[in-house]
Scaffold this motif. Structure first.
Motif, PDB file in Angstrom:
ATOM      1  N   ILE A 245      38.822  56.767  28.461  1.00  0.00           N
ATOM      2  CA  ILE A 245      38.117  55.554  28.894  1.00  0.00           C
ATOM      3  C   ILE A 245      39.082  54.377  28.928  1.00  0.00           C
ATOM      4  CG2 ILE A 245      36.337  53.872  28.247  1.00  0.00           C
ATOM      5  CD1 ILE A 245      34.753  56.278  27.054  1.00  0.00           C
ATOM      6  N   CYS A 246      39.898  54.236  27.898  1.00  0.00           N
ATOM      7  CA  CYS A 246      40.883  53.148  27.837  1.00  0.00           C
ATOM      8  C   CYS A 246      41.851  53.231  29.017  1.00  0.00           C
ATOM      9  CB  CYS A 246      41.625  53.215  26.507  1.00  0.00           C
ATOM     10  SG  CYS A 246      42.841  51.907  26.274  1.00  0.00           S
ATOM     11  N   ARG A 247      42.354  54.428  29.291  1.00  0.00           N
ATOM     12  CA  ARG A 247      43.289  54.628  30.405  1.00  0.00           C
ATOM     13  C   ARG A 247      42.644  54.253  31.739  1.00  0.00           C
ATOM     14  NH1 ARG A 247      44.957  59.315  29.180  1.00  0.00           N
ATOM     15  NH2 ARG A 247      47.016  58.724  28.483  1.00  0.00           N
ATOM     16  N   ALA A 248      41.395  54.684  31.934  1.00  0.00           N
ATOM     17  CA  ALA A 248      40.684  54.379  33.184  1.00  0.00           C
ATOM     18  C   ALA A 248      40.480  52.867  33.343  1.00  0.00           C
ATOM     19  CB  ALA A 248      39.350  55.104  33.222  1.00  0.00           C
ATOM     20  N   LEU A 249      40.139  52.189  32.254  1.00  0.00           N
ATOM     21  CA  LEU A 249      39.952  50.733  32.324  1.00  0.00           C
ATOM     22  C   LEU A 249      41.265  50.014  32.649  1.00  0.00           C
ATOM     23  CD1 LEU A 249      37.526  50.194  29.324  1.00  0.00           C
ATOM     24  CD2 LEU A 249      37.014  49.807  31.743  1.00  0.00           C
ATOM     25  N   LEU A 250      42.360  50.472  32.042  1.00  0.00           N
ATOM     26  CA  LEU A 250      43.663  49.865  32.339  1.00  0.00           C
ATOM     27  C   LEU A 250      44.061  50.097  33.792  1.00  0.00           C
ATOM     28  CD1 LEU A 250      45.572  50.753  29.070  1.00  0.00           C
ATOM     29  CD2 LEU A 250      44.973  48.457  29.864  1.00  0.00           C
ATOM     30  N   GLN A 251      43.838  51.301  34.303  1.00  0.00           N
ATOM     31  CA  GLN A 251      44.163  51.587  35.704  1.00  0.00           C
ATOM     32  C   GLN A 251      43.303  50.742  36.641  1.00  0.00           C
ATOM     33  OE1 GLN A 251      43.641  55.847  35.613  1.00  0.00           O
ATOM     34  NE2 GLN A 251      45.846  56.199  35.412  1.00  0.00           N
ATOM     35  N   HIS A 252      42.039  50.571  36.298  1.00  0.00           N
ATOM     36  CA  HIS A 252      41.146  49.743  37.111  1.00  0.00           C
ATOM     37  C   HIS A 252      41.620  48.284  37.104  1.00  0.00           C
ATOM     38  CE1 HIS A 252      37.482  48.343  38.996  1.00  0.00           C
ATOM     39  NE2 HIS A 252      37.315  47.490  38.001  1.00  0.00           N
ATOM     40  N   ALA A 253      41.986  47.785  35.934  1.00  0.00           N
ATOM     41  CA  ALA A 253      42.464  46.406  35.834  1.00  0.00           C
ATOM     42  C   ALA A 253      43.744  46.207  36.648  1.00  0.00           C
ATOM     43  CB  ALA A 253      42.702  46.031  34.370  1.00  0.00           C
ATOM     44  N   LEU A 254      44.652  47.171  36.598  1.00  0.00           N
ATOM     45  CA  LEU A 254      45.888  47.070  37.379  1.00  0.00           C
ATOM     46  C   LEU A 254      45.606  47.113  38.874  1.00  0.00           C
ATOM     47  CD1 LEU A 254      48.270  49.286  35.235  1.00  0.00           C
ATOM     48  CD2 LEU A 254      48.358  46.792  35.542  1.00  0.00           C
ATOM     49  N   ALA A 255      44.648  47.938  39.285  1.00  0.00           N
ATOM     50  CA  ALA A 255      44.280  47.995  40.706  1.00  0.00           C
ATOM     51  C   ALA A 255      43.711  46.650  41.165  1.00  0.00           C
ATOM     52  CB  ALA A 255      43.273  49.114  40.949  1.00  0.00           C
ATOM     53  N   LEU A 256      42.897  46.017  40.315  1.00  0.00           N
ATOM     54  CA  LEU A 256      42.360  44.697  40.657  1.00  0.00           C
ATOM     55  C   LEU A 256      43.474  43.658  40.776  1.00  0.00           C
ATOM     56  CD1 LEU A 256      39.172  44.554  38.404  1.00  0.00           C
ATOM     57  CD2 LEU A 256      39.258  44.802  40.894  1.00  0.00           C
ATOM     58  N   LEU A 257      44.424  43.709  39.851  1.00  0.00           N
ATOM     59  CA  LEU A 257      45.564  42.781  39.930  1.00  0.00           C
ATOM     60  C   LEU A 257      46.368  43.018  41.203  1.00  0.00           C
ATOM     61  CD1 LEU A 257      46.844  42.743  36.251  1.00  0.00           C
ATOM     62  CD2 LEU A 257      45.949  40.796  37.534  1.00  0.00           C
ATOM     63  N   ASP A 258      46.642  44.285  41.509  1.00  0.00           N
ATOM     64  CA  ASP A 258      47.397  44.606  42.722  1.00  0.00           C
ATOM     65  C   ASP A 258      46.662  44.128  43.971  1.00  0.00           C
ATOM     66  OD1 ASP A 258      49.392  45.748  41.218  1.00  0.00           O
ATOM     67  OD2 ASP A 258      48.747  47.815  41.587  1.00  0.00           O
ATOM     68  N   ALA A 259      45.359  44.330  44.000  1.00  0.00           N
ATOM     69  CA  ALA A 259      44.566  43.932  45.172  1.00  0.00           C
ATOM     70  C   ALA A 259      44.504  42.414  45.335  1.00  0.00           C
ATOM     71  CB  ALA A 259      43.152  44.498  45.058  1.00  0.00           C
ATOM     72  N   SER A 260      44.697  41.689  44.260  1.00  0.00           N
ATOM     73  CA  SER A 260      44.616  40.233  44.349  1.00  0.00           C
ATOM     74  C   SER A 260      45.943  39.574  44.731  1.00  0.00           C
ATOM     75  CB  SER A 260      44.145  39.644  43.011  1.00  0.00           C
ATOM     76  OG  SER A 260      45.164  39.754  42.033  1.00  0.00           O
ATOM     77  N   GLU A 261      47.003  40.367  44.791  1.00  0.00           N
ATOM     78  CA  GLU A 261      48.310  39.828  45.168  1.00  0.00           C
ATOM     79  C   GLU A 261      48.299  39.421  46.633  1.00  0.00           C
ATOM     80  OE1 GLU A 261      51.109  39.298  43.354  1.00  0.00           O
ATOM     81  OE2 GLU A 261      50.006  39.907  41.564  1.00  0.00           O
ATOM     82  N   PRO A 262      48.918  38.279  46.944  1.00  0.00           N
ATOM     83  CA  PRO A 262      49.002  37.899  48.363  1.00  0.00           C
ATOM     84  C   PRO A 262      49.830  38.923  49.128  1.00  0.00           C
ATOM     85  CG  PRO A 262      50.117  36.291  46.951  1.00  0.00           C
ATOM     86  CD  PRO A 262      49.546  37.351  46.064  1.00  0.00           C
ATOM     87  N   THR A 263      49.419  39.204  50.332  1.00  0.00           N
ATOM     88  CA  THR A 263      50.154  40.177  51.142  1.00  0.00           C
ATOM     89  C   THR A 263      51.320  39.486  51.856  1.00  0.00           C
ATOM     90  OG1 THR A 263      48.661  39.797  52.990  1.00  0.00           O
ATOM     91  CG2 THR A 263      48.131  41.619  51.515  1.00  0.00           C
ATOM     92  N   GLN A 264      52.360  40.256  52.060  1.00  0.00           N
ATOM     93  CA  GLN A 264      53.556  39.756  52.768  1.00  0.00           C
ATOM     94  C   GLN A 264      53.471  40.207  54.218  1.00  0.00           C
ATOM     95  OE1 GLN A 264      56.221  37.949  51.562  1.00  0.00           O
ATOM     96  NE2 GLN A 264      55.099  37.729  49.639  1.00  0.00           N
ATOM     97  N   PRO A 265      53.787  39.335  55.151  1.00  0.00           N
ATOM     98  CA  PRO A 265      53.833  39.767  56.551  1.00  0.00           C
ATOM     99  C   PRO A 265      54.844  40.906  56.730  1.00  0.00           C
ATOM    100  CG  PRO A 265      54.083  37.390  56.382  1.00  0.00           C
ATOM    101  CD  PRO A 265      54.129  37.946  54.984  1.00  0.00           C
ATOM    102  N   THR A 266      54.588  41.812  57.640  1.00  0.00           N
ATOM    103  CA  THR A 266      55.475  42.940  57.905  1.00  0.00           C
ATOM    104  C   THR A 266      56.862  42.431  58.279  1.00  0.00           C
ATOM    105  OG1 THR A 266      53.598  44.211  58.695  1.00  0.00           O
ATOM    106  CG2 THR A 266      55.789  45.029  59.264  1.00  0.00           C
ATOM    107  N   GLY A 267      57.872  43.022  57.658  1.00  0.00           N
ATOM    108  CA  GLY A 267      59.238  42.655  57.979  1.00  0.00           C
ATOM    109  C   GLY A 267      59.806  41.532  57.119  1.00  0.00           C
ATOM    110  N   SER A 268      58.997  40.894  56.289  1.00  0.00           N
ATOM    111  CA  SER A 268      59.524  39.835  55.429  1.00  0.00           C
ATOM    112  C   SER A 268      59.937  40.430  54.094  1.00  0.00           C
ATOM    113  CB  SER A 268      58.482  38.727  55.227  1.00  0.00           C
ATOM    114  OG  SER A 268      57.386  39.216  54.489  1.00  0.00           O
ATOM    115  N   SER A 269      60.867  39.788  53.438  1.00  0.00           N
ATOM    116  CA  SER A 269      61.306  40.264  52.135  1.00  0.00           C
ATOM    117  C   SER A 269      60.782  39.337  51.063  1.00  0.00           C
ATOM    118  CB  SER A 269      62.832  40.335  52.077  1.00  0.00           C
ATOM    119  OG  SER A 269      63.355  39.045  52.288  1.00  0.00           O
ATOM    120  N   ARG A 270      60.730  39.866  49.852  1.00  0.00           N
ATOM    121  CA  ARG A 270      60.229  39.081  48.710  1.00  0.00           C
ATOM    122  C   ARG A 270      61.287  38.273  48.089  1.00  0.00           C
ATOM    123  NH1 ARG A 270      55.793  42.704  45.591  1.00  0.00           N
ATOM    124  NH2 ARG A 270      54.148  42.019  46.920  1.00  0.00           N
TER     125      ARG A 270
END
Length: 66
Positions: free
Chosen positions: A41-66
């Motif tokens: 359960i702990c592992r699943a909650l951590l993976q879910h939280a990380l997925a939410l964080l990843d999904a909230s990151e602003p997207t970069q236009p194709t071809g641009s670098s970070r």
């Protein structure tokens, strides 16, 4: 001088209720639940939280670098 661990950011897992009505609370950045079900359960909650964080990151236009 050692910093107070309660004053630092931390991740906690609040386990499911036990038969006696208590709950185990694990600071999962320092300890882990021993029960296999609680670990899953702990592992699943951590993976879910990380997925939410990843999904909230602003997207970069194709071809641009970070």
């Amino acid at each position: 001088m050692t910093p107070d661990p309660l004053a630092l950011p931390a991740l906690f897992f609040h386990g499911t209720e036990q038969l006696d009505g208590t709950h185990a609370v694990h600071p999962v950045d320092r300890t882990v639940p021993e029960d296999p079900r609680e670990r899953a359960i702990c592992r699943a909650l951590l993976q879910h939280a990380l997925a939410l964080l990843d999904a909230s990151e602003p997207t970069q236009p194709t071809g641009s670098s970070r």
